[in-house]
Design a protein around this motif. Sequence first.
Motif, mmCIF file in Angstrom:
data_model
loop_
_atom_site.group_PDB
_atom_site.id
_atom_site.type_symbol
_atom_site.label_atom_id
_atom_site.label_comp_id
_atom_site.label_asym_id
_atom_site.label_seq_id
_atom_site.Cartn_x
_atom_site.Cartn_y
_atom_site.Cartn_z
ATOM 1 N N LEU A 365 0.820 -1.089 -0.031
ATOM 2 C CA LEU A 365 0.007 0.112 -0.159
ATOM 3 C C LEU A 365 0.937 1.394 -0.026
ATOM 4 C CD1 LEU A 365 -2.632 -1.200 2.523
ATOM 5 C CD2 LEU A 365 -2.911 -0.873 0.009
ATOM 6 N N PRO A 366 0.524 2.045 -0.872
ATOM 7 C CA PRO A 366 1.490 3.310 -0.866
ATOM 8 C C PRO A 366 1.454 4.150 0.278
ATOM 9 C CG PRO A 366 -0.225 3.587 -2.483
ATOM 10 C CD PRO A 366 -0.342 2.303 -1.891
ATOM 11 N N PRO A 367 2.352 4.978 0.925
ATOM 12 C CA PRO A 367 2.299 5.760 1.742
ATOM 13 C C PRO A 367 1.401 6.927 1.844
ATOM 14 C CG PRO A 367 4.549 5.015 1.485
ATOM 15 C CD PRO A 367 3.680 4.729 0.416
ATOM 16 N N CYS A 368 1.463 7.351 0.470
ATOM 17 C CA CYS A 368 0.455 8.797 0.234
ATOM 18 C C CYS A 368 -0.844 8.383 0.532
ATOM 19 C CB CYS A 368 0.432 8.773 -1.315
ATOM 20 S SG CYS A 368 -0.066 7.539 -2.418
ATOM 21 N N LEU A 369 -1.406 7.105 0.809
ATOM 22 C CA LEU A 369 -2.693 6.726 1.213
ATOM 23 C C LEU A 369 -3.037 7.643 2.687
ATOM 24 C CD1 LEU A 369 -3.604 3.203 0.578
ATOM 25 C CD2 LEU A 369 -4.630 5.236 -0.619
ATOM 26 N N GLY A 370 -1.917 7.433 3.619
ATOM 27 C CA GLY A 370 -2.063 8.284 4.723
ATOM 28 C C GLY A 370 -2.348 9.729 4.670
ATOM 29 N N VAL A 378 -14.234 7.328 3.763
ATOM 30 C CA VAL A 378 -14.293 5.885 3.604
ATOM 31 C C VAL A 378 -12.905 5.340 2.478
ATOM 32 C CG1 VAL A 378 -15.645 4.052 2.422
ATOM 33 C CG2 VAL A 378 -16.988 5.820 3.707
ATOM 34 N N LEU A 379 -12.266 4.568 3.268
ATOM 35 C CA LEU A 379 -11.043 3.976 2.266
ATOM 36 C C LEU A 379 -11.508 2.335 2.569
ATOM 37 C CD1 LEU A 379 -8.347 3.801 1.166
ATOM 38 C CD2 LEU A 379 -7.480 3.526 3.518
ATOM 39 N N LYS A 380 -11.851 1.759 1.346
ATOM 40 C CA LYS A 380 -12.232 0.548 1.177
ATOM 41 C C LYS A 380 -11.486 -0.326 0.170
ATOM 42 C CE LYS A 380 -16.425 -2.491 0.934
ATOM 43 N NZ LYS A 380 -17.784 -2.643 0.792
ATOM 44 N N LEU A 381 -10.615 -1.067 0.609
ATOM 45 C CA LEU A 381 -9.802 -1.745 -0.334
ATOM 46 C C LEU A 381 -9.761 -3.401 -0.089
ATOM 47 C CD1 LEU A 381 -6.340 0.223 0.530
ATOM 48 C CD2 LEU A 381 -8.268 0.496 -1.516
ATOM 49 N N GLN A 382 -10.998 -3.788 0.302
ATOM 50 C CA GLN A 382 -11.123 -5.307 0.666
ATOM 51 C C GLN A 382 -11.041 -6.108 -0.653
ATOM 52 O OE1 GLN A 382 -15.222 -5.656 0.867
ATOM 53 N NE2 GLN A 382 -15.483 -7.880 1.590
ATOM 54 N N ASN A 383 -10.453 -7.323 -0.158
ATOM 55 C CA ASN A 383 -10.450 -8.384 -1.139
ATOM 56 C C ASN A 383 -9.460 -8.049 -2.350
ATOM 57 O OD1 ASN A 383 -10.732 -11.030 -2.214
ATOM 58 N ND2 ASN A 383 -12.686 -10.435 -3.435
ATOM 59 N N ASN A 384 -8.268 -7.695 -2.191
ATOM 60 C CA ASN A 384 -7.136 -7.703 -3.373
ATOM 61 C C ASN A 384 -6.165 -8.454 -2.624
ATOM 62 O OD1 ASN A 384 -7.810 -5.227 -5.274
ATOM 63 N ND2 ASN A 384 -8.536 -4.578 -3.336
ATOM 64 N N ASN A 385 -5.106 -8.117 -3.293
ATOM 65 C CA ASN A 385 -3.737 -8.845 -2.989
ATOM 66 C C ASN A 385 -2.715 -8.055 -2.299
ATOM 67 O OD1 ASN A 385 -4.624 -11.664 -3.899
ATOM 68 N ND2 ASN A 385 -4.368 -10.789 -6.005
ATOM 69 N N PHE A 386 -3.101 -6.910 -1.673
ATOM 70 C CA PHE A 386 -1.957 -5.995 -1.129
ATOM 71 C C PHE A 386 -1.173 -6.809 -0.119
ATOM 72 C CE2 PHE A 386 -5.255 -2.896 -2.503
ATOM 73 C CZ PHE A 386 -4.490 -2.190 -3.338
ATOM 74 N N SER A 387 -0.193 -6.475 0.202
ATOM 75 C CA SER A 387 0.898 -7.268 0.869
ATOM 76 C C SER A 387 1.607 -6.092 1.664
ATOM 77 C CB SER A 387 1.806 -8.251 0.339
ATOM 78 O OG SER A 387 2.538 -7.514 -0.465
ATOM 79 N N GLY A 388 2.458 -6.469 2.911
ATOM 80 C CA GLY A 388 3.313 -5.588 3.554
ATOM 81 C C GLY A 388 2.421 -4.984 4.623
ATOM 82 N N PRO A 389 3.202 -3.998 5.225
ATOM 83 C CA PRO A 389 2.660 -3.272 6.404
ATOM 84 C C PRO A 389 1.557 -2.108 6.150
ATOM 85 C CG PRO A 389 4.495 -2.177 5.974
ATOM 86 C CD PRO A 389 4.469 -3.464 4.932
ATOM 87 N N ILE A 390 0.617 -1.962 7.054
ATOM 88 C CA ILE A 390 -0.270 -0.882 6.671
ATOM 89 C C ILE A 390 0.410 0.369 7.058
ATOM 90 C CG2 ILE A 390 -2.475 -0.078 7.772
ATOM 91 C CD1 ILE A 390 -2.895 -2.731 8.869
ATOM 92 N N PRO A 391 -0.044 1.323 6.000
ATOM 93 C CA PRO A 391 0.822 2.771 6.092
ATOM 94 C C PRO A 391 0.088 3.432 7.343
ATOM 95 C CG PRO A 391 -0.195 2.318 3.998
ATOM 96 C CD PRO A 391 -0.838 1.219 4.930
ATOM 97 N N ARG A 392 0.966 4.377 7.865
ATOM 98 C CA ARG A 392 0.679 5.279 8.925
ATOM 99 C C ARG A 392 -0.389 6.258 8.225
ATOM 100 N NH1 ARG A 392 3.751 5.569 13.120
ATOM 101 N NH2 ARG A 392 2.960 7.432 14.005
ATOM 102 N N ALA A 393 -1.553 6.486 8.938
ATOM 103 C CA ALA A 393 -2.645 7.272 8.712
ATOM 104 C C ALA A 393 -3.194 8.279 9.692
ATOM 105 C CB ALA A 393 -3.727 6.655 8.162
ATOM 106 N N PRO A 415 -0.793 0.430 12.687
ATOM 107 C CA PRO A 415 0.016 1.542 13.251
ATOM 108 C C PRO A 415 -0.546 2.334 14.253
ATOM 109 C CG PRO A 415 -1.101 1.875 10.994
ATOM 110 C CD PRO A 415 -1.037 0.325 11.412
ATOM 111 N N ARG A 416 0.053 2.862 15.228
ATOM 112 C CA ARG A 416 -0.326 3.190 16.405
ATOM 113 C C ARG A 416 -0.893 4.649 16.052
ATOM 114 N NH1 ARG A 416 0.587 -1.124 17.759
ATOM 115 N NH2 ARG A 416 1.343 -2.003 19.795
ATOM 116 N N SER A 417 -0.580 5.192 14.920
ATOM 117 C CA SER A 417 -1.125 6.501 14.280
ATOM 118 C C SER A 417 -2.605 6.503 14.169
ATOM 119 C CB SER A 417 -0.449 6.987 13.042
ATOM 120 O OG SER A 417 -0.793 6.054 12.151
ATOM 121 N N LEU A 418 -3.201 5.323 14.077
ATOM 122 C CA LEU A 418 -4.837 5.234 14.077
ATOM 123 C C LEU A 418 -5.533 5.808 15.168
ATOM 124 C CD1 LEU A 418 -5.462 1.543 12.373
ATOM 125 C CD2 LEU A 418 -5.220 3.837 11.205
ATOM 126 N N VAL A 419 -4.693 5.854 16.374
ATOM 127 C CA VAL A 419 -5.433 6.367 17.619
ATOM 128 C C VAL A 419 -5.752 7.904 17.245
ATOM 129 C CG1 VAL A 419 -3.336 7.235 18.846
ATOM 130 C CG2 VAL A 419 -5.156 6.052 20.142
#
Length: 744
Positions: A365-370, A378-393, A415-419
């Motif tokens: 997932l590109p960091p720019c999503l953050g 609404v951010l909905k990326l369900q049912n794909n083949n994304f891998s790796g860590p969740i970007p900070r947001a 990512p703790r930034s979700l808080v």
Amino acid sequence: LFQLHHLRRLNLSDNNFNRSEIPSAIGNLTRLSRLDLSWSGFTGQIPYEVLQLSNLHLDLHKVNVSSTILQSLANLSALTYLSLVACELHGKFPTSLANLTQLTYLSLAGNEFSPDTLSWLAKLTKLTALNLDSTNSYGDILYSLKNLTKLTYLDLSLNQFFERIPSWFGNLTGLSILELGGNEFWGSVPQSIFTLKNLVELDLYGNHLSGTYKLETFLNLKKLKVLQLSSNHFSLLTTTVINVTFPNFTLLTLASCNLSKFPDFLLSQDEVELLDLRDNKIHGFIPKWIWGLSAQTLHVLDLSENFLRGFDQPIVVPQWINLRLLDLRSNMLQGPLPIPPASIYQYFGYVTVLDLSNNSFSGMLPPCLGNLSTSLSVLKLQNNNFSGPIPRACEKGNTLRMIDLSQNQLNGRIPRSLVNCNLLELLNLLCQKPNNLGNNQIEDMFPSWLGRLQELKILILRHNGFHGAIGEPKSNEFPKLQILDLSFNKLTGCLPSRHFQIWKAMKVVDLGKLRYFEVDVSFGGRETYWPIDFSYSMTMTKAGVELKYEKIQDFLVAIDLSSNKFDGCIPKDIQILQALQFLNLSNNFLSGPIPPSLGNLSNLQTLDLSQNKLSGEIPQELVQLTFLEFFNVSHNQLIGPIPQGKQFGTFGNSSFEGNLGLCGNPLSKKCYPEGLSPQPSSLSKKDDGEDSWLQFGWKAIMLGYGSGLVNRLILGYLFNPMKHKLFVKYFGRKIQSRRRGRMN
């Protein structure tokens, strides 16, 4: 106010007078020619004094007036403008309103009349605007409009007309707006429709119209600004046309029209606010020119449910500055998400909904999503083949209400930034893909810090690698949590009984008006207000079956802690969660007795305690759960008689198997020697007059069975995926125009 005797216009609309009565003192304003009480919170009958103002232009939109006032309105013989939109009127409409022969504007939308009582409309030959939207109209009423030749606006949408579109519509040559959407019209579109050269808006969506049409046939209506053809049974053919001037659209919905390619005329469009090409047969790549389409005006772009495979190369940075909703879900898109240059500060403008679900996107997932979290709802990326860590947001302020990254191959930690996502209502990180490898999961301790999100209502962390014990809560954690799914993880220790005590939203039963979890992403265009509600969705295991909830009722309360490593006893104070409907604690290491206090969870519909080490008897108190439709205590160490009566008469062997000490129906093992029967339990001893205990038991079984059956029918309908007639699935309310001359 009512001493201003020379007053000619009074506008009290868009206020809240808290259901107070309409002031009779308005009648003192004898020169009043326009009275607007729409959306004002008034209720009750229109005072007699007001009905004496014979020259009124009267707007009562959304005022809950009494049906008895309609007869009195007939006295306003000079009335030219009357709006009774959504006034909760119903039944027969008095024919005496045919006396209002000076009417030029009449709106009865949002009421339900007996259709055979509207034939008097044929006498209102001066009408230029008529709105019968959502009035339960059908049948002959259509033909009572045949002679209203001065009409410029006709709205018959969201009714029950089941017939062909009459060809005499072509005689209404002054029509600029014709709305027929959301009916049961069938057959072909009459050729006379294409002779209405003054049409600015044509709405045929959501009918059963058939045939094959050249798209250019509609494009020959040069004044069109709004064209809605979605969700019919016809096919549109597109051809390449040169040196032709096309209408300049603001709204264009061509969903489910069997289009095989992007229409060429779109290249010339520079004022479109909403474009819907959903559910067609468009193959290949998304062309580069689409990213510059109506760059200054586009708010909604829906290309979902096609056969798109990727993007024309090289990728062009989108030029939209006002985009709010981009829907590319359910295509065949693959490869990594395009990443814009670092110099681009705003990507996709101020988009509020980004839905790329059900594709084959891969990579990280590109960091720019953050960065988008400052505008996204609404951010909905369900049912794909994304891998790796969740970007900070959510590091720089946010508007995020829904994050759905489920059914990918993400790993690492949350990512703790979700808080900082303090408006977040739904977080879904379900990690469940076919042939999923062990390291394609989120590995972390239970994120108790998410409890600081005061608006969080739905938390789904199923099929991950969360481990360790759920610690002691801090005060006021998860105050609005209603749905918690931590199943298929590695959590240990005792069940979080201290958390049960502070989960406030699970304690209060609210079965009021049916509503759904959704986010309001409405916005305004140049001339139009777009009312859009984006519904939350999820999958959840119920009665051993994984169900897809296309919409989630806002009274749904569920806890699924199954398939972990929890041990110890089931805490008796779980009974304080009075709103709980689904409880799944199966496949753990729980021991000790089933607490009788579970019988106090009167709204419980499914209870799964199977695959544990529970011992003792099944409490008789559980018979009181008359809404219980699924019950499973199989494969434990339970003993004694199975409770009888009410819902327990509907459960089969599979609910109790694997407990060698259990006996009684439905198992073949009997609890008592033949010829002997048990003494009635204290629970069953009710004051039934002369009725026997056996008679009481049968009455209870029938009552309980009936409750559960009705409950299953209702919930079964609500939980199944639904196809909506509305031209865009997100639209929960009808588009409202900002033009003063337009009907509400």
